[in-house]
Design a protein around this motif. Sequence first.
Motif, PDB file in Angstrom:
ATOM      1  N   GLN A 286       0.821  -1.208   0.000  1.00 50.51           N
ATOM      2  CA  GLN A 286       0.000   0.000   0.000  1.00 50.51           C
ATOM      3  C   GLN A 286       0.860   1.265   0.000  1.00 50.51           C
ATOM      4  OE1 GLN A 286      -3.069  -0.919  -0.732  1.00 50.51           O
ATOM      5  NE2 GLN A 286      -2.188  -2.952  -0.335  1.00 50.51           N
ATOM      6  N   GLU A 287       2.008   1.201   0.705  1.00 53.65           N
ATOM      7  CA  GLU A 287       2.931   2.348   0.718  1.00 53.65           C
ATOM      8  C   GLU A 287       3.471   2.615  -0.690  1.00 53.65           C
ATOM      9  OE1 GLU A 287       6.007   1.657   3.544  1.00 53.65           O
ATOM     10  OE2 GLU A 287       4.634   1.559   5.263  1.00 53.65           O
ATOM     11  N   ILE A 288       3.846   1.527  -1.395  1.00 54.94           N
ATOM     12  CA  ILE A 288       4.371   1.679  -2.763  1.00 54.94           C
ATOM     13  C   ILE A 288       3.279   2.224  -3.685  1.00 54.94           C
ATOM     14  CG2 ILE A 288       5.302   0.439  -4.751  1.00 54.94           C
ATOM     15  CD1 ILE A 288       6.577  -1.529  -2.745  1.00 54.94           C
ATOM     16  N   ARG A 289       2.066   1.718  -3.545  1.00 52.31           N
ATOM     17  CA  ARG A 289       0.957   2.185  -4.378  1.00 52.31           C
ATOM     18  C   ARG A 289       0.697   3.670  -4.150  1.00 52.31           C
ATOM     19  NH1 ARG A 289      -3.750   0.449  -3.137  1.00 52.31           N
ATOM     20  NH2 ARG A 289      -4.664   0.765  -5.195  1.00 52.31           N
ATOM     21  N   GLN A 290       0.754   4.102  -2.895  1.00 50.61           N
ATOM     22  CA  GLN A 290       0.526   5.504  -2.579  1.00 50.61           C
ATOM     23  C   GLN A 290       1.613   6.392  -3.172  1.00 50.61           C
ATOM     24  OE1 GLN A 290      -2.052   6.959  -1.249  1.00 50.61           O
ATOM     25  NE2 GLN A 290      -1.102   8.989  -1.333  1.00 50.61           N
ATOM     26  N   LYS A 291       2.874   5.949  -3.077  1.00 50.60           N
ATOM     27  CA  LYS A 291       3.988   6.715  -3.658  1.00 50.60           C
ATOM     28  C   LYS A 291       3.840   6.832  -5.170  1.00 50.60           C
ATOM     29  CE  LYS A 291       7.482   5.732  -0.105  1.00 50.60           C
ATOM     30  NZ  LYS A 291       8.755   5.026   0.193  1.00 50.60           N
ATOM     31  N   LYS A 292       3.408   5.740  -5.810  1.00 49.29           N
ATOM     32  CA  LYS A 292       3.228   5.761  -7.266  1.00 49.29           C
ATOM     33  C   LYS A 292       2.111   6.708  -7.661  1.00 49.29           C
ATOM     34  CE  LYS A 292       5.178   1.330  -8.666  1.00 49.29           C
ATOM     35  NZ  LYS A 292       4.979   0.097  -9.444  1.00 49.29           N
ATOM     36  N   ARG A 293       1.065   6.758  -6.840  1.00 47.17           N
ATOM     37  CA  ARG A 293      -0.023   7.697  -7.137  1.00 47.17           C
ATOM     38  C   ARG A 293       0.474   9.137  -7.054  1.00 47.17           C
ATOM     39  NH1 ARG A 293      -3.603   4.011  -4.498  1.00 47.17           N
ATOM     40  NH2 ARG A 293      -3.186   5.012  -2.479  1.00 47.17           N
ATOM     41  N   GLU A 294       1.313   9.399  -6.071  1.00 51.00           N
ATOM     42  CA  GLU A 294       1.854  10.750  -5.907  1.00 51.00           C
ATOM     43  C   GLU A 294       2.810  11.118  -7.033  1.00 51.00           C
ATOM     44  OE1 GLU A 294       3.628  10.653  -2.079  1.00 51.00           O
ATOM     45  OE2 GLU A 294       1.718  10.668  -0.974  1.00 51.00           O
ATOM     46  N   LEU A 295       3.611  10.134  -7.478  1.00 42.04           N
ATOM     47  CA  LEU A 295       4.568  10.390  -8.567  1.00 42.04           C
ATOM     48  C   LEU A 295       3.888  10.480  -9.919  1.00 42.04           C
ATOM     49  CD1 LEU A 295       7.487   8.022  -7.487  1.00 42.04           C
ATOM     50  CD2 LEU A 295       7.536  10.520  -7.518  1.00 42.04           C
ATOM     51  N   GLY A 296       2.730   9.809 -10.070  1.00 44.29           N
ATOM     52  CA  GLY A 296       2.013   9.827 -11.342  1.00 44.29           C
ATOM     53  C   GLY A 296       2.800   9.127 -12.435  1.00 44.29           C
ATOM     54  N   ALA A 297       2.977   9.808 -13.569  1.00 43.90           N
ATOM     55  CA  ALA A 297       3.668   9.210 -14.714  1.00 43.90           C
ATOM     56  C   ALA A 297       5.132   8.914 -14.417  1.00 43.90           C
ATOM     57  CB  ALA A 297       3.570  10.139 -15.918  1.00 43.90           C
ATOM     58  N   PHE A 298       5.718   9.654 -13.467  1.00 43.18           N
ATOM     59  CA  PHE A 298       7.136   9.443 -13.141  1.00 43.18           C
ATOM     60  C   PHE A 298       7.381   8.093 -12.474  1.00 43.18           C
ATOM     61  CE2 PHE A 298       6.600  14.080 -13.154  1.00 43.18           C
ATOM     62  CZ  PHE A 298       7.570  14.423 -14.080  1.00 43.18           C
ATOM     63  N   ALA A 299       6.309   7.470 -11.971  1.00 43.07           N
ATOM     64  CA  ALA A 299       6.465   6.175 -11.307  1.00 43.07           C
ATOM     65  C   ALA A 299       6.689   5.045 -12.306  1.00 43.07           C
ATOM     66  CB  ALA A 299       5.230   5.877 -10.456  1.00 43.07           C
ATOM     67  N   ASN A 300       6.329   5.279 -13.578  1.00 43.44           N
ATOM     68  CA  ASN A 300       6.479   4.242 -14.600  1.00 43.44           C
ATOM     69  C   ASN A 300       7.696   4.557 -15.467  1.00 43.44           C
ATOM     70  OD1 ASN A 300       6.245   2.356 -16.660  1.00 43.44           O
ATOM     71  ND2 ASN A 300       4.021   2.557 -16.804  1.00 43.44           N
ATOM     72  N   PRO A 301       8.765   3.759 -15.369  1.00 45.99           N
ATOM     73  CA  PRO A 301       9.981   4.049 -16.152  1.00 45.99           C
ATOM     74  C   PRO A 301       9.792   3.902 -17.658  1.00 45.99           C
ATOM     75  CG  PRO A 301      10.152   1.901 -15.090  1.00 45.99           C
ATOM     76  CD  PRO A 301       8.921   2.539 -14.546  1.00 45.99           C
ATOM     77  N   HIS A 302       8.714   3.241 -18.060  1.00 45.10           N
ATOM     78  CA  HIS A 302       8.470   3.024 -19.491  1.00 45.10           C
ATOM     79  C   HIS A 302       7.779   4.213 -20.153  1.00 45.10           C
ATOM     80  CE1 HIS A 302       9.733  -1.131 -18.988  1.00 45.10           C
ATOM     81  NE2 HIS A 302       8.899  -1.250 -17.960  1.00 45.10           N
ATOM     82  N   ILE A 303       7.272   5.156 -19.334  1.00 49.87           N
ATOM     83  CA  ILE A 303       6.622   6.343 -19.885  1.00 49.87           C
ATOM     84  C   ILE A 303       7.660   7.445 -20.059  1.00 49.87           C
ATOM     85  CG2 ILE A 303       4.895   8.137 -19.467  1.00 49.87           C
ATOM     86  CD1 ILE A 303       3.277   6.136 -17.893  1.00 49.87           C
ATOM     87  N   LYS A 304       7.742   7.999 -21.270  1.00 53.51           N
ATOM     88  CA  LYS A 304       8.668   9.094 -21.528  1.00 53.51           C
ATOM     89  C   LYS A 304       8.131  10.363 -20.890  1.00 53.51           C
ATOM     90  CE  LYS A 304      10.504   7.240 -25.868  1.00 53.51           C
ATOM     91  NZ  LYS A 304      10.703   7.480 -27.308  1.00 53.51           N
ATOM     92  N   THR A 305       8.892  10.911 -19.979  1.00 50.98           N
ATOM     93  CA  THR A 305       8.442  12.114 -19.268  1.00 50.98           C
ATOM     94  C   THR A 305       9.316  13.308 -19.635  1.00 50.98           C
ATOM     95  OG1 THR A 305       9.858  11.578 -17.369  1.00 50.98           O
ATOM     96  CG2 THR A 305       7.588  10.758 -17.328  1.00 50.98           C
ATOM     97  N   SER A 306       8.818  14.491 -19.291  1.00 53.69           N
ATOM     98  CA  SER A 306       9.565  15.731 -19.496  1.00 53.69           C
ATOM     99  C   SER A 306       9.295  16.635 -18.305  1.00 53.69           C
ATOM    100  CB  SER A 306       9.127  16.411 -20.800  1.00 53.69           C
ATOM    101  OG  SER A 306       7.839  16.975 -20.655  1.00 53.69           O
ATOM    102  N   ALA A 307       9.853  17.823 -18.331  1.00 50.45           N
ATOM    103  CA  ALA A 307       9.656  18.760 -17.231  1.00 50.45           C
ATOM    104  C   ALA A 307       8.191  19.176 -17.108  1.00 50.45           C
ATOM    105  CB  ALA A 307      10.531  19.995 -17.446  1.00 50.45           C
ATOM    106  N   LEU A 308       7.426  19.059 -18.209  1.00 45.61           N
ATOM    107  CA  LEU A 308       6.024  19.466 -18.198  1.00 45.61           C
ATOM    108  C   LEU A 308       5.085  18.367 -17.694  1.00 45.61           C
ATOM    109  CD1 LEU A 308       5.930  21.275 -21.668  1.00 45.61           C
ATOM    110  CD2 LEU A 308       5.953  22.362 -19.421  1.00 45.61           C
ATOM    111  N   THR A 309       5.589  17.126 -17.585  1.00 43.78           N
ATOM    112  CA  THR A 309       4.760  16.002 -17.159  1.00 43.78           C
ATOM    113  C   THR A 309       4.200  16.248 -15.759  1.00 43.78           C
ATOM    114  OG1 THR A 309       6.089  14.471 -18.482  1.00 43.78           O
ATOM    115  CG2 THR A 309       4.715  13.515 -16.766  1.00 43.78           C
TER     116      THR A 309
END
Length: 586
Positions: A286-309
């Motif tokens: 549950q702690e990991i799930r909560q952190k991923k929710r807070e990070l959003g797209a940054f939690a998934n290394p397969h998603i290309k992110t930028s400063a605007l994400t």
Amino acid sequence: MTKIIQKVNAVKMEPPRKRKVAAYARISIEKGRTPHSLSAQISYYSKFIQGNADWEYAGVYADKAVSGLTTDRPEFQRMLSDARDGKIDIILTKSISRFARNTVDLLETVRELKDLGIEVRFQKEKIHTLSEDGELMLSLLASFAQEESRSISENVKWGIRKNFQKGIGNSFHIYGYRWTGKEFVIVEEEAKIVRLIYDNYLKGISAEKTEKQLEEMGVKSYTGGHFGNNSIRQILKQERYTGNTLFQKTYIEDGKTKYNNGELPQYYARNTHPVIISEETFNKVQEIRQKKRELGAFANPHIKTSALTSKIKCTHCNRSFQRAGKKNKTGHTRCWMCATRKAGQGNPCGTGDINEEQLKKIISEVLDIDEFDDEVFLEKVDHIDVTGKDHLEFFMTDGSLIHRTYASTARKDAWTPEYKERYKRIKRSKDTNGLKNPATPYTGFIRCARCGNSFSGQRRTLKDGTTEYYLRCRTKISECPSNTIQESTLNALVCDVLDLDEYSEEAMDKAMDYCEIADNTVSFHFRDGHFEERQYEEKKRGTPWSKERRKKALKGMKEYWSDPEHRKEASDRMKKIRKEKKWSSQ
């Protein structure tokens, strides 16, 4: 005495038309109802209808485990659709409560069927809706049925909540366990899969990869179907695997299941059944799930992110804008759009696409820098709210708020001088490369002998309804008074020059390079270097004026110009035109 015999033609009597009869059955989601009850109803009505010689069997429509508080039932709606199509004359049903528990819905449906000449027969109440007192009795009994349904629902809810307080649940279907009638017992084969799912998650393996792994292993879901990633995510947040139970996570309102976000009390019972996952493991997940929710797209290394994400927010749906690729005239560009719209759910928020390059220019202006810089942006901008199609609100890290309007210039920017030239070349050739207007046999083939511009095809409909295709110079007629030519005329000239029985585009392209037209003369230029000329004349289209029409028109013009106001108006108009075009009055 003479006998008189009168011949009478026998009239063939048509047998009476059989009435098309259907039945509607339903079992509710109430406790104790079983699929056997529904099959028994279907069997009864099938035999009952088919046993009547005056009836034609039109089928049995049956909804399983749905509430009668709404008419949004698959079989019920299918029955109404067939009734509107004239496939049903009579509908049989056990009782008012089986047909509908909501008085308003019941009466609206019955009245619609009544207008279509379709009768509904409620067997328990002995009501036929086409009878004189049918609707009155139906209104009274339907009100009682609705109140009874509400009372039963409240009693059931009260009983369920009392059981929750005692630690007794009302849900007996959970992957990894089986209900014996008294208690939950662990199904070890399924429990191994639950532990695998939790172990994979702690190792950083996504639900999608676990889904593929389970598919390769041949593992099925609780219902025997495909084990999807959504089911895996549900298992990862299911507290029951710790041996404890959180009651009333959802509730039913207006026949729809809703998540309980504080609307109703919840009850947490400990040690209600055997443990599959330890509380320590469950809490880590549950702690990991909560952190991923807070990070959003940054939690998934397969998603290309930028400063605007995750920095651009939609104020209407509270979701972030996501990056998307779009193809335009000059190639591929990047833009940002609301996640709701990107998910294919329409555009309920009313926001538009924001071109990435243009957005970076606006951000640079807000930050007073020459060009967009990731580090400066992240340091000074907390987030950007999109409040409409053309309005942005910059929430700065120092607490200030800056407003900016946005107007897309992507379409204008795409029309670079290079692209304009390329577009012209494409339009003048038969290789239109998927342009909106397809090429014609003469695309890029005809040139104006006066100005050198190409000819374009046009179409006009004559008074007799026939369509005529003709070609004319693209230059304005005021600048190049070149004559037009009908396509059929040019086809005939090509046949004459090439000695063809009928026009052939392939033969023309093979032999000729281009042709020039001016002053009713066509000059055909061949690929071998020589050219040939042909003269042509075409009849002017239109209806000749009769003497009466000319006389009437002349009379109308005299009456018009005899009015001083009309003459003054025309004079002022010509003065204005001369002034705008800077014509000399001398």
